[in-house]
Scaffold this active site. Structure first.
Site, PDB file in Angstrom:
ATOM      1  N   MET A 288       0.822  -1.195   0.000  1.00 49.21           N
ATOM      2  CA  MET A 288       0.000   0.000   0.000  1.00 49.21           C
ATOM      3  C   MET A 288       0.864   1.256   0.000  1.00 49.21           C
ATOM      4  O   MET A 288       0.519   2.237  -0.646  1.00 49.21           O
ATOM      5  CB  MET A 288      -0.909   0.008   1.219  1.00 49.21           C
ATOM      6  N   ARG A 292       0.563   4.036  -2.757  1.00 45.70           N
ATOM      7  CA  ARG A 292       0.212   5.438  -2.490  1.00 45.70           C
ATOM      8  C   ARG A 292       1.123   6.393  -3.264  1.00 45.70           C
ATOM      9  O   ARG A 292       0.669   7.415  -3.764  1.00 45.70           O
ATOM     10  CB  ARG A 292       0.271   5.710  -0.975  1.00 45.70           C
ATOM     11  N   TYR A 427      -9.131   6.934  -3.749  1.00 47.13           N
ATOM     12  CA  TYR A 427      -8.710   5.545  -3.457  1.00 47.13           C
ATOM     13  C   TYR A 427      -7.314   5.465  -2.868  1.00 47.13           C
ATOM     14  O   TYR A 427      -6.610   6.436  -2.756  1.00 47.13           O
ATOM     15  CB  TYR A 427      -8.928   4.613  -4.641  1.00 47.13           C
ATOM     16  N   GLU A 428      -6.984   4.287  -2.405  1.00 49.60           N
ATOM     17  CA  GLU A 428      -5.701   4.031  -1.731  1.00 49.60           C
ATOM     18  C   GLU A 428      -5.570   4.889  -0.477  1.00 49.60           C
ATOM     19  O   GLU A 428      -4.474   5.350  -0.133  1.00 49.60           O
ATOM     20  CB  GLU A 428      -4.563   4.321  -2.735  1.00 49.60           C
ATOM     21  N   GLY A 429      -6.696   5.057   0.236  1.00 46.57           N
ATOM     22  CA  GLY A 429      -6.725   5.946   1.404  1.00 46.57           C
ATOM     23  C   GLY A 429      -7.083   7.345   0.956  1.00 46.57           C
ATOM     24  O   GLY A 429      -6.288   7.982   0.262  1.00 46.57           O
TER      25      GLY A 429
END
Lengths: 584, 584
Positions: A288, A292, A427-429
């Protein structure tokens, strides 16, 4: 759309900011010689321009389609994927021990930027596979690696990340998918995952799903989560019990199938444990973090593509006389207001590119054993992700505006950039999560040494600017930004109310992004000046570097000071209006 | 979507900022009694919520469709239009002499805001008809008025504005459509117009097209332009020689047919001159000025609707524990970062609403004979148009972000707000054109008295704040903003290079918008305090007014100072990079 890879700019940033020559001196990255990097960027630029870009509008229009669990990609995508595999691009940044080419992440990121500029929806497929490769390389057993890693590195198979569930979005720990141990040492997975990017498609023979799930006796929250590998096709050639049951109808990235995945409808979805039981979140974070950085890169890539598109239009569109000038209509690039827009696009694109490449190179140095570099990479990652994706949306919108009414018409292509870009802050946090990660985890890491070191480096650059007759004018702007950002950092470090810190998170991240952007452009201006004075490189390119740094300093860095109050006013005002009144 | 008209807020702004009670004391607006205004806002709120809002997503999905020159609206639109006509809404803001209800533009704007929040694509139809009514009321012969105005005021027929041609967008003077005098006193029109909003549809029996064209011997540029009325159906019931030949495929407002209109394919398109020959631009500006206020209003309306949508979601969506709090997941409205987003949405929405209503009321006062008010309206119009539409896009994007991944999925409806909002900074004069209008024309009007008077009023409010124990904290923020804006204004007034002025136009407009927004919210805070202390009105609403003003002052007004340098750095840096290098 037409897209030309900005290879000279990329190479300059790789050299001056990411210090790829320095990376090439480290054992893992010996392959990253200047000639090799140039050759790679030239070749991937061709792939991006000639293969990916022509499919960008096609993919937007046709979208990925689902029927009976089978996802059909837009016309041309499967063939293009074949060319990507044939070129060996999937293994570019993978260690040689795993069958890759052993190039630094920083160089892989430059290649991925090109592919993403040309076709973000398609390049997402590659990005997800990279994440799967990383997770398996770091955490899977040699057996699982033998069976799956090589085919991902070759690109024959693609990979996915399965985290989100309807009630577990930002809160991954709330997920409910179950994994039950099976007699043969494997597991049986059961659950539904949503928003699974490239979860199903027809361009590869197999798809390697990495799935977060809970064992029956697992504790609540993230500690009870384990990571499993669920192949679409099992080793014996049979179809695993997993299926795509839905595709989202999205604002953009239409060619990227965003799947609802159902695992174990017939209680027979085979999964293999990756890493230890209960260590799933840690394994997921491995991939992740780099994902990011890569999502931040999407912001850069869309900003670059949208800017190129707008500049090309502004050079040919004739409309209106110059303000205060003669009555003769001119091309819109000759209007000062349009120039401002284009310069803003350019400055933001170059600043975010530098940040993301710096971040990627810090990841590389960390992998080579430099612990401080890992700390820097961790600190920069939420800023790269959030600031660069905000910039991607902002630049796409500015670029659309250059087209006037035509920008609003889909055929022009400007609107697609905005629609595609808009996912990246989510997305991705989400970018809000990134900001909380920055103020809650990253600032305080190792006693704050990483931001202190970073600010010290900015101080060094200020010293260089002040000692430089031509560039000293940049210093006051950067100095003010650094002073404000340092004060905000100290305020956050001293704050003892969590709500107050959370309230300041988002404007603080923006302060950091802008200050780092201004710093990295100033560093480039210093380097450009040196090259120019030494008679190295393209004079126009180097002069433009200095101008862009000046523009960013004078026009965009002042925003940093305006964010001081938002960071430090605390949460009270935010919560002063009752939610019932807020909703009235 | 669900939409609830913010009638209390609208009424408060109409009273405190637009001073509708003061307007009602003027002869033309005697009908605008408090009871009447309340009754109108309540009724139009029902129309918006019950009729317009349910068709918003329907219209987005189905879009307007074209076949053989006939445009079919999405299901339900024609019936809904019938309800709008039956309610007598089309004549609300039209003078009684022309068959309308004689209410102020400010009140009509409040109604139009509701309809636009509920369904922007549909409400555009009403907006265009209002423009046609205005132009005919001001410039058409009594004969033309008899034949067309009454049916527009009743709403039976709709109206359009035909300016743009493929090579004449912002540069209206470049248009090529021809008008040739005919023996019977009418004209024959020939040419192609693009981007004609609601140019063809099936909800009304006739469409009144106002078309800009040139007589054969007309001079070049805007002075050679005349305005013609081309009805779709001629007085004898025959179809006029004009047809819709294409619909644009747009990013948003799908239910609004954006037409390519072909006039005179068979050399028989009948047009009637409106006003004098060569006076077309002046007539067009009559309607364009108010249309610009109404486009600014679209920004307000979308911001309001998107904010309502996001607040409702944030109140029910449970996700993640509070930052630094216990492990229990909370509704996302309890997260400080989400609250920041929602407060930003609210503050920007209320600030732009106040600006647009103030602008509309100044138009009303001007119509009643107050020349200074006309000057103020002229000054405010580009700011209303550009700043409020930028805010519309910004708030729609912030609101989308609150939904996380769901915001990117079309079914949620958040993405439609962003797509719809994005046209408003473009049409009716791009925001860049507005900025140039502000610095090039409006600031200098009447020797600069209008901005001087406006700044003096802000000074009065500062005086009131400083004399007020509870609200004195707002003063320094507003004072700083005013000081910076005044300095930028004086810099622009003194600048003697047109490129330098043009280079500063866009950031200057934003300075003005923010400063006026902060001022108008501070004025509302003072009024809310007074009402509260007098025991009048809803205490929670009045307290929220004070909080919102404080939030805007502390969190958003500091941006004004950051725009000083962008306004005053001049054009040199913007043009320093050659366009070839910019494109490389």
């Amino acid at each position: 759309m037409t897209y030309t890879a900005p290879a000279a700019e990329q190479r300059f940033v790789l050299d001056v900011i990411a210090d790829v020559p320095g990376l090439a001196a480290l054992p893992p990255y010996a392959n990253a010689t200047p000639d090799m990097v140039d050759a790679i960027l030239a070749e991937s630029g061709k792939l991006a321009s000639n293969v990916f870009a022509p499919l960008n509008a096609v993919g937007d229009k046709a979208g990925a389609r689902l029927a009976d669990g089978v996802v059909t990609l837009p016309p041309g995508f499967a063939d293009a994927y074949g060319l990507y595999v044939a070129g060996g691009w999937a293994g570019l940044g993978v260690a040689e021990a795993h069958g890759g080419q052993g190039l630094p992440f920083a160089v892989a990121v430059a290649v991925q930027e090109q592919l993403t500029s040309a076709n973000m929806a398609f390049a997402l497929c590659m990005m997800l596979s990279q994440g799967a490769i990383e997770a398996l390389a770091a955490h899977a057993s040699p057996e699982l690696q033998d069976r799956y890693l090589a085919r991902l590195v070759s690109g024959e198979w693609t990979g996915t990340m399965n985290l989100t569930e309807p009630s577990a979005g930002s809160d991954v720990g709330a997920l409910k998918t179950r994994a039950v141990p099976h007699a043969d040492g494997s597991y049986r997975i059961k659950g539904t995952k949503i928003y699974i990017t490239w979860g199903e498609h027809d361009a590869a023979d197999n798809i390697v799903h990495l799935v977060l799930a809970r064992l029956p006796d697992a504790p609540a929250g993230t500690k009870g989560i384990s990571l499993f590998l669920c192949p679409k096709i099992l080793p014996d050639g049979a179809r695993n019990d997993l299926i795509c049951t839905g595709l989202e109808h999205k604002l953009g990235i239409h060619a990227s199938p965003t799947c609802t995945m159902s695992f174990g409808d017939n209680d027979n979805c085979v999964g293999y444990l990756v890493g230890a039981e209960g260590a799933g979140m840690r394994a997921m974070f491995t991939m992740m973090n780099n994902a990011r950085v890569q999502v931040g890169l999407q912001g850069v890539a869309i900003a670059e593509a949208a800017t190129q598109h707008a500049v090309a239009f502004a050079r040919q569109r004739v409309q209106s006389a110059k303000f205060g000038g003669s009555r003769e209509a001119v091309r819109i690039i000759d209007h000062a207001d349009v120039r401002r827009t284009l310069m803003t696009c350019r400055a933001l694109t170059e600043a975010t590119r530098a940040l993301v490449y710096l971040n990627a190179a810090a990841v590389d140095r960390g992998h080579a054993g430099d612990a401080a570099a890992t700390g820097l990479a961790d600190l920069l990652t939420p800023i790269s992700k959030a600031w660069a994706t905000d910039v991607g949306v902002e630049v796409a919108s500015l670029a659309l505006q250059v087209f006037g009414g035509m920008g609003y018409v889909e055929e022009t292509g400007a609107a697609q950039f905005l629609r595609d870009a808009r996912i990246a802050p989510i997305y991705e946090g989400t970018n809000g999560i990134q900001a909380l990660d920055l103020v809650g985890r990253k600032l305080g890491m190792d006693g704050g040494t990483h931001w202190q070191e970073l600010f010290a480096q900015i101080g060094d650059t200020l010293h260089d600017l002040n000692a430089n007759a031509e560039l000293a004018g940049l210093a006051p702007w950067l100095d003010d930004a650094l002073t404000a950002t340092r004060a905000a950092t100290l305020w956050l470090a001293a704050a003892n109310n969590a709500d107050d810190v959370a309230a300041g998170a988002t404007p603080y991240l923006r302060m950091m992004g802008l200050t780092l952007g201004g710093w990295l452009l100033a560093k480039q201006a210093l380097a450009a000046q040196k090259q120019r004075d030494a008679g190295i490189g393209d004079a126009a390119f180097l002069a433009a570097k200095i101008t862009t740094a000046r523009f960013f300093a004078e026009q965009l860095l002042p925003q940093v000071g305006a964010l001081s109050a938002p960071v430090t006013r605390g949460a009270a005002t935010l919560f002063a209006i009752s939610e019932a009144t807020l909703a009235a």
